[in-house]
Design a protein around this motif. Structure first.
Motif, PDB file in Angstrom:
ATOM      1  N   GLN A 154      45.928 -25.185  20.939  1.00 36.69           N
ATOM      2  CA  GLN A 154      45.968 -23.754  21.270  1.00 36.69           C
ATOM      3  C   GLN A 154      44.535 -23.242  21.393  1.00 36.69           C
ATOM      4  O   GLN A 154      43.682 -23.582  20.577  1.00 36.69           O
ATOM      5  CB  GLN A 154      46.692 -22.954  20.185  1.00 36.69           C
ATOM      6  N   PHE A 155      44.298 -22.432  22.446  1.00 33.63           N
ATOM      7  CA  PHE A 155      42.949 -21.901  22.620  1.00 33.63           C
ATOM      8  C   PHE A 155      42.966 -20.378  22.720  1.00 33.63           C
ATOM      9  O   PHE A 155      43.856 -19.775  23.319  1.00 33.63           O
ATOM     10  CB  PHE A 155      42.269 -22.515  23.850  1.00 33.63           C
ATOM     11  N   SER A 156      41.962 -19.771  22.085  1.00 32.47           N
ATOM     12  CA  SER A 156      41.758 -18.324  22.155  1.00 32.47           C
ATOM     13  C   SER A 156      40.333 -18.046  21.686  1.00 32.47           C
ATOM     14  O   SER A 156      39.425 -18.791  22.050  1.00 32.47           O
ATOM     15  CB  SER A 156      42.804 -17.582  21.295  1.00 32.47           C
ATOM     16  N   GLY A 157      40.098 -17.030  20.899  1.00 27.96           N
ATOM     17  CA  GLY A 157      38.757 -16.704  20.420  1.00 27.96           C
ATOM     18  C   GLY A 157      38.668 -15.257  19.985  1.00 27.96           C
ATOM     19  O   GLY A 157      39.571 -14.459  20.264  1.00 27.96           O
ATOM     20  N   LYS A 158      37.586 -14.944  19.298  1.00 28.38           N
ATOM     21  CA  LYS A 158      37.332 -13.562  18.884  1.00 28.38           C
ATOM     22  C   LYS A 158      35.848 -13.257  19.055  1.00 28.38           C
ATOM     23  O   LYS A 158      34.994 -14.131  18.879  1.00 28.38           O
ATOM     24  CB  LYS A 158      37.741 -13.349  17.418  1.00 28.38           C
ATOM     25  N   THR A 159      35.556 -12.016  19.415  1.00 29.67           N
ATOM     26  CA  THR A 159      34.172 -11.598  19.609  1.00 29.67           C
ATOM     27  C   THR A 159      33.360 -11.813  18.328  1.00 29.67           C
ATOM     28  O   THR A 159      33.800 -11.454  17.233  1.00 29.67           O
ATOM     29  CB  THR A 159      34.115 -10.116  20.008  1.00 29.67           C
ATOM     30  N   GLY A 160      32.171 -12.409  18.501  1.00 34.20           N
ATOM     31  CA  GLY A 160      31.300 -12.624  17.357  1.00 34.20           C
ATOM     32  C   GLY A 160      31.605 -13.881  16.571  1.00 34.20           C
ATOM     33  O   GLY A 160      30.959 -14.140  15.552  1.00 34.20           O
ATOM     34  N   HIS A 161      32.569 -14.662  17.026  1.00 36.14           N
ATOM     35  CA  HIS A 161      32.934 -15.891  16.324  1.00 36.14           C
ATOM     36  C   HIS A 161      32.671 -17.097  17.230  1.00 36.14           C
ATOM     37  O   HIS A 161      32.678 -16.996  18.449  1.00 36.14           O
ATOM     38  CB  HIS A 161      34.408 -15.880  15.933  1.00 36.14           C
ATOM     39  N   ASN A 162      32.441 -18.228  16.587  1.00 39.38           N
ATOM     40  CA  ASN A 162      32.343 -19.481  17.327  1.00 39.38           C
ATOM     41  C   ASN A 162      33.686 -19.774  17.976  1.00 39.38           C
ATOM     42  O   ASN A 162      34.717 -19.790  17.294  1.00 39.38           O
ATOM     43  CB  ASN A 162      31.968 -20.614  16.359  1.00 39.38           C
ATOM     44  N   PRO A 163      33.706 -19.995  19.308  1.00 43.07           N
ATOM     45  CA  PRO A 163      34.989 -20.249  19.979  1.00 43.07           C
ATOM     46  C   PRO A 163      35.785 -21.397  19.364  1.00 43.07           C
ATOM     47  O   PRO A 163      37.026 -21.364  19.365  1.00 43.07           O
ATOM     48  CB  PRO A 163      34.553 -20.592  21.414  1.00 43.07           C
ATOM     49  N   LEU A 164      35.078 -22.387  18.825  1.00 47.44           N
ATOM     50  CA  LEU A 164      35.785 -23.546  18.278  1.00 47.44           C
ATOM     51  C   LEU A 164      36.617 -23.193  17.054  1.00 47.44           C
ATOM     52  O   LEU A 164      37.521 -23.936  16.674  1.00 47.44           O
ATOM     53  CB  LEU A 164      34.783 -24.652  17.933  1.00 47.44           C
ATOM     54  N   GLU A 165      36.339 -22.040  16.427  1.00 45.98           N
ATOM     55  CA  GLU A 165      37.161 -21.602  15.295  1.00 45.98           C
ATOM     56  C   GLU A 165      38.587 -21.292  15.740  1.00 45.98           C
ATOM     57  O   GLU A 165      39.524 -21.344  14.939  1.00 45.98           O
ATOM     58  CB  GLU A 165      36.549 -20.352  14.654  1.00 45.98           C
ATOM     59  N   PHE A 166      38.736 -20.937  17.019  1.00 48.73           N
ATOM     60  CA  PHE A 166      40.044 -20.507  17.504  1.00 48.73           C
ATOM     61  C   PHE A 166      40.622 -21.464  18.556  1.00 48.73           C
ATOM     62  O   PHE A 166      41.562 -21.113  19.262  1.00 48.73           O
ATOM     63  CB  PHE A 166      39.945 -19.081  18.066  1.00 48.73           C
ATOM     64  N   ILE A 167      40.007 -22.635  18.657  1.00 51.77           N
ATOM     65  CA  ILE A 167      40.580 -23.689  19.504  1.00 51.77           C
ATOM     66  C   ILE A 167      41.070 -24.764  18.551  1.00 51.77           C
ATOM     67  O   ILE A 167      40.277 -25.492  17.948  1.00 51.77           O
ATOM     68  CB  ILE A 167      39.547 -24.236  20.496  1.00 51.77           C
ATOM     69  N   THR A 168      42.369 -24.814  18.373  1.00 59.29           N
ATOM     70  CA  THR A 168      42.963 -25.556  17.267  1.00 59.29           C
ATOM     71  C   THR A 168      43.878 -26.663  17.761  1.00 59.29           C
ATOM     72  O   THR A 168      44.696 -26.461  18.661  1.00 59.29           O
ATOM     73  CB  THR A 168      43.790 -24.598  16.384  1.00 59.29           C
TER      74      THR A 168
END
Length: 304
Positions: A154-168
């Motif tokens: 699953q891929f997504s993301g949040k502003t100010g965060h490393n994108p890899l935190e939300f690619i799971t």
């Protein structure tokens, strides 16, 4: 045949008992009878059983050959779009073969698939539809066969965060070998973020393939099925490079766009050719996802 042998054995036992009672007058004629008649009965019984078994084996072989020929006819009757004509088999009457039928034919060869799912904010009201569709797609592939392995990212993301935190990696490739457990695991996936880091998702998926046991097996076909509704990826400036890297490793990407998708990005992911719609599926709403399950699964099996 089994009953016949039992009767013969009982007769032998009975006469043997009579012939062994110590009475000379009975023993001699009974022994002669066993020697001539019962022995011949046993021989005839064995011969008859052997003949019957041989006839049965021949009939079974003939039936198997006929079934193989039927499968050949069915393959010839199916067009490239997997729609079938009416076919006669043996003495059966003409019937209309369902478009679904070719899916039941045995599909050989090893296949690794990773579904890459958009979990950004724009799909929050339709994420359940994405999960249901992924379950239906996974249901077209038998992971219990040992030939097929499935993973989910699953891929997504949040502003100010490393994108890899939300690619799971929601399901590691090949980690589940039960069809029912795979369905449950997909159903437990929840949406994670707001932004759409598609390029990062492709590179993360490539890494998952490279860390899987069959990465170096050239006989294993490797496929990505990426679903997104994003008009533009947050990291679109890296998308072309990431997609090229994935394809250069022999991985075959399919791109599914729903709603406000960017077709150019789908083309970049699938083939890199902005004049080609090969391996691309698009629809205006999530209601259309069910309509591509059969065709997409067929294309995955036939892709190279």
């Amino acid at each position: 045949m089994e009953v016949q042998f039992n009767v013969v054995l009982v007769l032998i036992f009975c006469f043997h008992s009579v012939a062994s009672d110590g009475n000379i007058d009975i023993a001699e004629p009974s022994t002669q009878f066993v020697t001539q008649d019962i022995f011949q009965t046993v021989i005839n019984g064995i011969k008859e059983a052997f003949d019957r078994r041989m006839n049965s084996t021949v009939a079974e072989l003939q039936q198997a050959i006929a079934e193989i020929e039927n499968l050949k006819l069915l393959n010839l009757a199916c067009s490239e779009e997997m729609s079938c004509l009416k076919v006669k088999f043996g003495n059966s009457s003409e019937s209309n073969v369902s478009e679904q039928l070719p899916e039941s034919l045995e599909r050989k060869g090893k296949l690794d698939i990773i579904f890459v799912l958009d979990g950004s904010g724009s799909v929050q009201w339709n994420f359940n539809d994405i999960i249901t569709w992924t379950q239906r797609m996974a249901g077209k592939f038998d992971v219990e066969s040992g030939l097929i392995q499935i993973g989910v990212v699953q891929f997504s993301g949040k502003t100010g965060h490393n994108p890899l935190e939300f690619i799971t990696t929601e399901i590691a490739l090949g980690s589940i070998t039960s069809n029912s457990r795979l369905q449950r695991a997909i159903g437990e996936i929840t949406r994670r973020g707001t932004l759409t880091y598609t390029a990062a998702a492709l590179l993360k998926t490539l890494s998952d393939f490279q860390n899987a046991p069959r990465w170096t097996d050239r006989d294993t076909k490797k496929v990505i099925v990426l679903l997104t509704d994003g008009r533009y990826s947050t990291d679109s400036y890296h998308l072309d490079e990431a997609a090229k890297r994935v394809r250069s490793q022999g991985i075959i990407p399919f791109a599914v766009g729903v709603g406000s998708f960017n077709k150019r990005e789908l083309q970049v992911i699938a083939t890199g050719d902005n004049s080609s719609d090969e391996r691309i599926f698009t629809m205006e709403s999530f209601d259309g996802l069910d309509g591509i399950v059969t065709k997409l699964s067929d294309l995955i099996f036939r892709s190279n």
